[in-house]
Design a protein around this motif. Structure first.
Motif, mmCIF file in Angstrom:
data_model
loop_
_atom_site.group_PDB
_atom_site.id
_atom_site.type_symbol
_atom_site.label_atom_id
_atom_site.label_comp_id
_atom_site.label_asym_id
_atom_site.label_seq_id
_atom_site.Cartn_x
_atom_site.Cartn_y
_atom_site.Cartn_z
ATOM 1 N N ASP A 255 17.134 54.709 31.555
ATOM 2 C CA ASP A 255 16.371 55.719 31.433
ATOM 3 C C ASP A 255 14.987 55.553 30.506
ATOM 4 O O ASP A 255 13.999 56.308 30.608
ATOM 5 C CB ASP A 255 17.154 56.783 30.439
ATOM 6 C CG ASP A 255 18.161 57.624 31.217
ATOM 7 O OD1 ASP A 255 18.099 57.605 32.482
ATOM 8 O OD2 ASP A 255 19.179 57.985 30.503
ATOM 9 N N GLY A 256 14.920 54.600 29.619
ATOM 10 C CA GLY A 256 13.881 54.139 28.958
ATOM 11 C C GLY A 256 13.670 55.277 27.729
ATOM 12 O O GLY A 256 12.479 55.809 27.778
ATOM 13 N N ILE A 257 14.371 55.700 26.872
ATOM 14 C CA ILE A 257 14.346 56.584 25.930
ATOM 15 C C ILE A 257 13.803 55.863 24.642
ATOM 16 O O ILE A 257 13.638 54.631 24.760
ATOM 17 C CB ILE A 257 15.819 56.918 25.457
ATOM 18 C CG1 ILE A 257 16.821 56.038 24.887
ATOM 19 C CG2 ILE A 257 16.291 58.124 26.742
ATOM 20 C CD1 ILE A 257 17.930 56.799 24.511
ATOM 21 N N THR A 258 13.354 56.540 23.818
ATOM 22 C CA THR A 258 12.568 55.654 22.702
ATOM 23 C C THR A 258 13.055 54.637 22.035
ATOM 24 O O THR A 258 12.809 53.449 21.957
ATOM 25 C CB THR A 258 12.118 56.820 21.688
ATOM 26 O OG1 THR A 258 11.673 58.150 22.637
ATOM 27 C CG2 THR A 258 11.004 56.340 20.548
ATOM 28 N N ASP A 259 14.656 54.818 21.631
ATOM 29 C CA ASP A 259 14.997 53.829 20.958
ATOM 30 C C ASP A 259 15.332 52.543 21.895
ATOM 31 O O ASP A 259 15.401 51.335 21.199
ATOM 32 C CB ASP A 259 16.539 54.277 20.352
ATOM 33 C CG ASP A 259 16.594 55.203 19.194
ATOM 34 O OD1 ASP A 259 15.309 55.025 18.672
ATOM 35 O OD2 ASP A 259 17.402 55.892 18.774
ATOM 36 N N ILE B 171 27.192 46.531 30.616
ATOM 37 C CA ILE B 171 26.205 47.246 31.795
ATOM 38 C C ILE B 171 26.563 48.731 31.260
ATOM 39 O O ILE B 171 27.735 49.233 31.378
ATOM 40 C CB ILE B 171 27.071 47.057 32.996
ATOM 41 C CG1 ILE B 171 26.658 45.364 33.416
ATOM 42 C CG2 ILE B 171 26.144 47.790 34.112
ATOM 43 C CD1 ILE B 171 27.414 45.332 34.613
ATOM 44 N N GLY B 172 25.569 49.263 30.770
ATOM 45 C CA GLY B 172 25.489 50.604 29.993
ATOM 46 C C GLY B 172 24.834 51.659 31.228
ATOM 47 O O GLY B 172 23.835 51.252 31.588
ATOM 48 N N GLN B 173 25.499 52.633 31.921
ATOM 49 C CA GLN B 173 24.780 53.346 32.944
ATOM 50 C C GLN B 173 23.830 54.320 32.166
ATOM 51 O O GLN B 173 23.039 54.897 33.094
ATOM 52 C CB GLN B 173 26.018 54.156 33.627
ATOM 53 C CG GLN B 173 26.740 53.036 34.698
ATOM 54 C CD GLN B 173 27.752 53.994 35.350
ATOM 55 O OE1 GLN B 173 28.089 55.142 35.202
ATOM 56 N NE2 GLN B 173 28.380 53.070 36.389
ATOM 57 N N ASN B 174 23.675 54.498 30.971
ATOM 58 C CA ASN B 174 22.459 54.897 30.452
ATOM 59 C C ASN B 174 22.156 54.197 29.068
ATOM 60 O O ASN B 174 22.871 53.297 28.627
ATOM 61 C CB ASN B 174 22.474 56.352 30.208
ATOM 62 C CG ASN B 174 23.194 57.024 29.206
ATOM 63 O OD1 ASN B 174 24.164 56.034 28.569
ATOM 64 N ND2 ASN B 174 23.132 58.146 28.880
ATOM 65 N N ASP B 175 21.066 54.416 28.553
ATOM 66 C CA ASP B 175 20.392 53.874 27.446
ATOM 67 C C ASP B 175 21.127 54.127 26.177
ATOM 68 O O ASP B 175 21.442 53.428 25.393
ATOM 69 C CB ASP B 175 19.085 53.933 27.211
ATOM 70 C CG ASP B 175 18.068 53.287 27.961
ATOM 71 O OD1 ASP B 175 18.718 52.337 28.560
ATOM 72 O OD2 ASP B 175 16.889 54.010 28.219
ATOM 73 N N GLU B 176 21.570 55.541 26.201
ATOM 74 C CA GLU B 176 22.330 55.788 25.003
ATOM 75 C C GLU B 176 23.536 55.171 24.681
ATOM 76 O O GLU B 176 23.974 54.830 23.820
ATOM 77 C CB GLU B 176 22.631 57.359 25.075
ATOM 78 C CG GLU B 176 21.801 58.418 25.277
ATOM 79 C CD GLU B 176 20.942 58.781 23.730
ATOM 80 O OE1 GLU B 176 21.630 58.050 22.563
ATOM 81 O OE2 GLU B 176 20.022 59.589 23.634
ATOM 82 N N MET B 177 24.389 54.938 25.677
ATOM 83 C CA MET B 177 25.631 54.243 25.922
ATOM 84 C C MET B 177 25.337 52.650 25.610
ATOM 85 O O MET B 177 26.151 52.157 24.669
ATOM 86 C CB MET B 177 26.499 54.286 27.172
ATOM 87 C CG MET B 177 26.930 55.670 27.252
ATOM 88 S SD MET B 177 28.192 55.930 28.892
ATOM 89 C CE MET B 177 26.873 55.436 30.191
ATOM 90 N N ALA B 178 24.335 52.275 26.033
ATOM 91 C CA ALA B 178 23.736 50.708 25.748
ATOM 92 C C ALA B 178 23.651 50.678 24.243
ATOM 93 O O ALA B 178 24.075 49.584 23.756
ATOM 94 C CB ALA B 178 22.952 50.259 26.490
ATOM 95 N N LEU B 179 22.983 51.736 23.771
ATOM 96 C CA LEU B 179 22.511 51.317 22.281
ATOM 97 C C LEU B 179 23.774 51.793 21.503
ATOM 98 O O LEU B 179 24.019 51.104 20.503
ATOM 99 C CB LEU B 179 21.629 52.748 21.953
ATOM 100 C CG LEU B 179 20.154 52.522 22.566
ATOM 101 C CD1 LEU B 179 19.324 53.568 22.633
ATOM 102 C CD2 LEU B 179 19.405 51.236 21.690
ATOM 103 N N GLY B 180 24.872 52.582 21.936
ATOM 104 C CA GLY B 180 26.027 52.775 21.162
ATOM 105 C C GLY B 180 26.743 51.394 21.158
ATOM 106 O O GLY B 180 27.425 50.862 20.151
#
Length: 329
Positions: A245-249, A215-224
């Motif tokens: 967040d729905g960031i591009t990656d 459970i990543g509280q934002n996309d950046e952390m989930a992607l990490g």
């Protein structure tokens, strides 16, 4: 009247008109908590694309808070000294940000909150999304995928920021519905992909073969976390992974089937806040110029005097992901 007198009179009229226009130009500051990650870059770009900024009606200054409450306080002091007409605030800390709002309020400068919250009644209004809802939605997507049993890890945002507090509240609500799920690890990675990757690498080593969901509280952390899983020669599709967040990656990762995400509409939050900042600076003599109010009929501008405007969340799906990716080109 002689020609040279007419010319002088015309020049004087032009200068007077130019001075009037310059006097009417609003000086608005935006104080986001930091500009390193894509979400706040999208938010900032949306401000710069607002019709009032593009037309020159608003002179916009964007500050980089550098993820530091003291830096944000100093930026507010600068805006107060320079007599800005209004401020848009995205605080790094829900409590510390109140001091900055107080300083602006004492100077008679309206402050519009956007994206993250501050514990202050002095905000003129706030435009954002309910983070408790997104925290619940993302955790539920992970728990549904693992069948409400097994082990998960939680990557939190910066401790003390409203999004971290509220998303965790939503995470816990979903987890309470699955008493057979154990949280093996829970720690902040400060919205950072790199920090999340390091944490996840350590957790994979500490709990070999035991982690079922992230459970990543934002996309950046989930992607990490995904990068850490790949580095460990494991398949991300064997894990349930979610971000916000729905960031591009993340959109690409959703399309690839490696994670789920929920779109937080940075454009709507930013442009809505700027419309309200202009409205406050002009003491109500303004009609909103952004098209986001038509985009979200469930969030009407009304008279511009509401304390809170909630931008809806949009789950990213295989049906809408290509359309969302088109907006990033």
């Amino acid at each position: 009247m002689k020609k040279w007198m007419i010319a002088l009179a015309s020049t004087a009229a032009i200068l007077a008109a130019s001075s009037a226009m310059a006097a009417q130009k609003l000086k608005i500051g935006a104080a986001p908590y930091g500009l390193n990650a894509e979400f706040m870059q999208i938010w900032t770009a949306a401000l710069q694309q607002h019709p009032a900024v593009k037309s020159g009606e608003v002179e916009l200054t964007v500050f980089d808070g550098r993820y530091d409450a003291l830096v944000q306080q100093e930026q507010f002091n600068t805006m107060v000294t320079q007599k800005f007409d209004a401020i848009i605030f995205v605080p790094i800390d829900i409590e510390a940000g109140a001091t900055a709002v107080q300083a602006a309020h004492d100077a008679g400068i309206p402050v519009i909150g956007s994206n993250t919250r501050v514990n202050s009644d002095l905000l003129t209004s706030y435009v954002g999304s309910d983070d408790t809802i997104s925290g619940y939605m993302e955790a539920k997507s992970v728990l549904d995928k693992i069948g409400c049993k097994g082990n998960v890890v939680v990557l939190e945002g910066p401790i003390g920021q409203s999004a971290q507090i509220q998303r965790l509240e939503g995470n816990k609500k979903a987890l309470a519905e699955c008493p057979n799920v154990k949280v093996l690890e829970q720690q902040t990675a400060n919205w950072s992909r790199a920090e999340a990757q390091t944490l996840m690498e350590n957790w994979i080593t500490s709990h070999p073969g035991q982690i079922n969901g992230v459970i990543g509280q934002n996309d950046e952390m989930a992607l990490g976390a995904i990068e850490a899983i790949k580095s460990a020669k494991l398949n991300p599709k064997d894990f349930a992974i979610a971000g916000i967040d729905g960031i591009t990656d993340a959109l690409h990762a959703v399309k690839d089937g490696t994670m789920t995400s929920i779109l937080q509409d940075a454009r709507a939050q930013a442009q809505g806040a700027l419309d309200l900042a202009i409205f406050a600076a002009k003491k109500g003599d303004y009609k909103p110029e952004s098209d986001i109010w038509a985009q979200y009929p469930d969030m009407p501008f009304k008279d511009g005097k509401q304390k809170e405007y909630n931008v809806p969340w949009t789950p990213v799906t295989t049906q809408n992901v290509d359309k969302l990716l088109e907006t990033r080109k």
